[in-house]
Design a protein around this motif. Structure first.
Motif, PDB file in Angstrom:
ATOM      1  N   PRO A  72       0.796  -1.228   0.000  1.00 52.69           N
ATOM      2  CA  PRO A  72       0.000   0.000   0.000  1.00 52.69           C
ATOM      3  C   PRO A  72       0.830   1.281   0.000  1.00 52.69           C
ATOM      4  CG  PRO A  72      -0.166  -1.107   2.114  1.00 52.69           C
ATOM      5  CD  PRO A  72       0.600  -2.011   1.204  1.00 52.69           C
ATOM      6  N   GLY A  73       2.098   1.186   0.198  1.00 51.50           N
ATOM      7  CA  GLY A  73       2.959   2.372   0.177  1.00 51.50           C
ATOM      8  C   GLY A  73       3.536   2.609  -1.196  1.00 51.50           C
ATOM      9  N   GLU A  74       4.767   2.228  -1.371  1.00 50.83           N
ATOM     10  CA  GLU A  74       5.516   2.547  -2.582  1.00 50.83           C
ATOM     11  C   GLU A  74       4.960   1.882  -3.848  1.00 50.83           C
ATOM     12  OE1 GLU A  74      10.084   2.157  -4.158  1.00 50.83           O
ATOM     13  OE2 GLU A  74       9.727   2.434  -2.023  1.00 50.83           O
ATOM     14  N   GLU A  75       4.645   0.592  -3.798  1.00 48.85           N
ATOM     15  CA  GLU A  75       4.183  -0.106  -5.005  1.00 48.85           C
ATOM     16  C   GLU A  75       2.873   0.476  -5.529  1.00 48.85           C
ATOM     17  OE1 GLU A  75       6.154  -4.463  -3.971  1.00 48.85           O
ATOM     18  OE2 GLU A  75       3.986  -4.274  -4.012  1.00 48.85           O
ATOM     19  N   LEU A  76       1.906   0.674  -4.640  1.00 49.80           N
ATOM     20  CA  LEU A  76       0.619   1.239  -5.063  1.00 49.80           C
ATOM     21  C   LEU A  76       0.806   2.672  -5.535  1.00 49.80           C
ATOM     22  CD1 LEU A  76      -2.430   0.936  -5.421  1.00 49.80           C
ATOM     23  CD2 LEU A  76      -2.700   1.668  -3.036  1.00 49.80           C
ATOM     24  N   GLY A  77       1.627   3.440  -4.836  1.00 46.47           N
ATOM     25  CA  GLY A  77       1.883   4.827  -5.225  1.00 46.47           C
ATOM     26  C   GLY A  77       2.504   4.928  -6.611  1.00 46.47           C
ATOM     27  N   GLU A  78       3.485   4.073  -6.890  1.00 45.69           N
ATOM     28  CA  GLU A  78       4.130   4.072  -8.214  1.00 45.69           C
ATOM     29  C   GLU A  78       3.136   3.690  -9.297  1.00 45.69           C
ATOM     30  OE1 GLU A  78       7.484   1.457  -7.929  1.00 45.69           O
ATOM     31  OE2 GLU A  78       8.632   2.859  -6.698  1.00 45.69           O
ATOM     32  N   PHE A  79       2.306   2.686  -9.025  1.00 45.17           N
ATOM     33  CA  PHE A  79       1.294   2.266 -10.000  1.00 45.17           C
ATOM     34  C   PHE A  79       0.314   3.395 -10.283  1.00 45.17           C
ATOM     35  CE2 PHE A  79      -3.095   0.692 -10.462  1.00 45.17           C
ATOM     36  CZ  PHE A  79      -3.003   0.235 -11.771  1.00 45.17           C
ATOM     37  N   MET A  80      -0.208   4.041  -9.218  1.00 46.44           N
ATOM     38  CA  MET A  80      -1.180   5.119  -9.401  1.00 46.44           C
ATOM     39  C   MET A  80      -0.574   6.292 -10.165  1.00 46.44           C
ATOM     40  SD  MET A  80      -4.110   4.132  -8.383  1.00 46.44           S
ATOM     41  CE  MET A  80      -4.966   5.699  -8.492  1.00 46.44           C
ATOM     42  N   LYS A  81       0.675   6.630  -9.856  1.00 45.25           N
ATOM     43  CA  LYS A  81       1.336   7.734 -10.562  1.00 45.25           C
ATOM     44  C   LYS A  81       1.488   7.409 -12.046  1.00 45.25           C
ATOM     45  CE  LYS A  81       5.341  10.719 -10.554  1.00 45.25           C
ATOM     46  NZ  LYS A  81       6.582  11.112  -9.937  1.00 45.25           N
ATOM     47  N   ALA A  82       1.925   6.193 -12.354  1.00 40.29           N
ATOM     48  CA  ALA A  82       2.080   5.778 -13.756  1.00 40.29           C
ATOM     49  C   ALA A  82       0.730   5.772 -14.465  1.00 40.29           C
ATOM     50  CB  ALA A  82       2.730   4.395 -13.825  1.00 40.29           C
ATOM     51  N   TRP A  83      -0.315   5.330 -13.786  1.00 36.76           N
ATOM     52  CA  TRP A  83      -1.662   5.278 -14.369  1.00 36.76           C
ATOM     53  C   TRP A  83      -2.160   6.690 -14.664  1.00 36.76           C
ATOM     54  CZ3 TRP A  83      -6.272   2.466 -11.510  1.00 36.76           C
ATOM     55  CH2 TRP A  83      -7.306   2.202 -12.417  1.00 36.76           C
ATOM     56  N   GLU A  84      -1.954   7.604 -13.741  1.00 38.51           N
ATOM     57  CA  GLU A  84      -2.351   9.003 -13.953  1.00 38.51           C
ATOM     58  C   GLU A  84      -1.616   9.594 -15.152  1.00 38.51           C
ATOM     59  OE1 GLU A  84      -2.048  11.542 -10.473  1.00 38.51           O
ATOM     60  OE2 GLU A  84      -2.652   9.870  -9.206  1.00 38.51           O
ATOM     61  N   GLU A  85      -0.285   9.408 -15.191  1.00 37.30           N
ATOM     62  CA  GLU A  85       0.533   9.965 -16.279  1.00 37.30           C
ATOM     63  C   GLU A  85       0.109   9.401 -17.628  1.00 37.30           C
ATOM     64  OE1 GLU A  85       4.624   9.321 -15.201  1.00 37.30           O
ATOM     65  OE2 GLU A  85       4.538  10.800 -13.582  1.00 37.30           O
ATOM     66  N   ALA A  86      -0.110   8.092 -17.697  1.00 34.17           N
ATOM     67  CA  ALA A  86      -0.521   7.471 -18.952  1.00 34.17           C
ATOM     68  C   ALA A  86      -1.920   7.913 -19.376  1.00 34.17           C
ATOM     69  CB  ALA A  86      -0.473   5.942 -18.821  1.00 34.17           C
ATOM     70  N   SER A  87      -2.743   8.283 -18.405  1.00 34.79           N
ATOM     71  CA  SER A  87      -4.103   8.741 -18.691  1.00 34.79           C
ATOM     72  C   SER A  87      -4.148  10.239 -19.006  1.00 34.79           C
ATOM     73  CB  SER A  87      -5.015   8.464 -17.484  1.00 34.79           C
ATOM     74  OG  SER A  87      -5.083   7.086 -17.219  1.00 34.79           O
ATOM     75  N   GLY A  88      -3.041  10.941 -18.730  1.00 36.93           N
ATOM     76  CA  GLY A  88      -2.986  12.369 -19.012  1.00 36.93           C
ATOM     77  C   GLY A  88      -3.757  13.213 -18.012  1.00 36.93           C
ATOM     78  N   ILE A  89      -3.883  12.729 -16.761  1.00 34.82           N
ATOM     79  CA  ILE A  89      -4.585  13.493 -15.743  1.00 34.82           C
ATOM     80  C   ILE A  89      -3.752  13.537 -14.466  1.00 34.82           C
ATOM     81  CG2 ILE A  89      -6.856  12.863 -16.627  1.00 34.82           C
ATOM     82  CD1 ILE A  89      -7.148  11.102 -14.100  1.00 34.82           C
ATOM     83  N   GLU A  90      -4.131  14.442 -13.567  1.00 39.60           N
ATOM     84  CA  GLU A  90      -3.516  14.518 -12.246  1.00 39.60           C
ATOM     85  C   GLU A  90      -4.639  14.519 -11.229  1.00 39.60           C
ATOM     86  OE1 GLU A  90      -0.934  17.656  -9.654  1.00 39.60           O
ATOM     87  OE2 GLU A  90      -0.476  17.498 -11.772  1.00 39.60           O
ATOM     88  N   LEU A  91      -4.651  13.504 -10.376  1.00 42.91           N
ATOM     89  CA  LEU A  91      -5.737  13.362  -9.408  1.00 42.91           C
ATOM     90  C   LEU A  91      -5.561  14.192  -8.166  1.00 42.91           C
ATOM     91  CD1 LEU A  91      -6.340   9.524  -9.688  1.00 42.91           C
ATOM     92  CD2 LEU A  91      -7.686  11.363 -10.695  1.00 42.91           C
ATOM     93  N   GLY A  92      -4.371  14.688  -7.909  1.00 41.38           N
ATOM     94  CA  GLY A  92      -4.126  15.476  -6.711  1.00 41.38           C
ATOM     95  C   GLY A  92      -3.625  14.611  -5.588  1.00 41.38           C
ATOM     96  N   GLU A  93      -3.502  15.237  -4.417  1.00 39.86           N
ATOM     97  CA  GLU A  93      -2.923  14.523  -3.265  1.00 39.86           C
ATOM     98  C   GLU A  93      -4.014  14.057  -2.337  1.00 39.86           C
ATOM     99  OE1 GLU A  93       0.667  15.293  -1.989  1.00 39.86           O
ATOM    100  OE2 GLU A  93       1.326  16.055  -3.889  1.00 39.86           O
TER     101      GLU A  93
END
Length: 93
Positions: A72-93
């Motif tokens: 739930p820390g680093e692995e999920l965070g890296e996945f979510m960041k990559a998913w956001e970038e590939a989708s062309g959006i920023e979900l915020g913090e």
């Protein structure tokens, strides 16, 4: 008369799928493109609930099984960041 929109109308066509290699295996998901209605309906949820609602909406059952295994820390965070970038959006913090 316009067709009635369904909550899943914001999902892209089946061919528009993103594939990510994670620490726990391959994950195939739709790009994160929530409709305005989806955002409105979920606006009062906590940030954590919003994140999981998005994941459950845009990831299939097979992808969820792999996502559930991510740290739930680093692995999920890296996945979510990559998913956001590939989708062309920023979900915020």
């Amino acid at each position: 008369m316009a067709a009635t929109k369904k909550p899943s109308d914001h999902k892209p066509a089946a061919g528009d799928v993103l594939t990510f290699d994670t620490a726990r295996g391959e994950v195939k998901v739709y790009p994160l493109r929530p409709s305005t209605g989806f955002l409105r309906r979920n606006r009062k949820l906590s940030q954590q609930d919003q994140m999981w609602t998005l994941i459950e909406e845009f990831a299939g059952e097979e992808a969820l099984q792999t996502i559930d295994q991510l740290d739930p820390g680093e692995e999920l965070g890296e996945f979510m960041k990559a998913w956001e970038e590939a989708s062309g959006i920023e979900l915020g913090e």
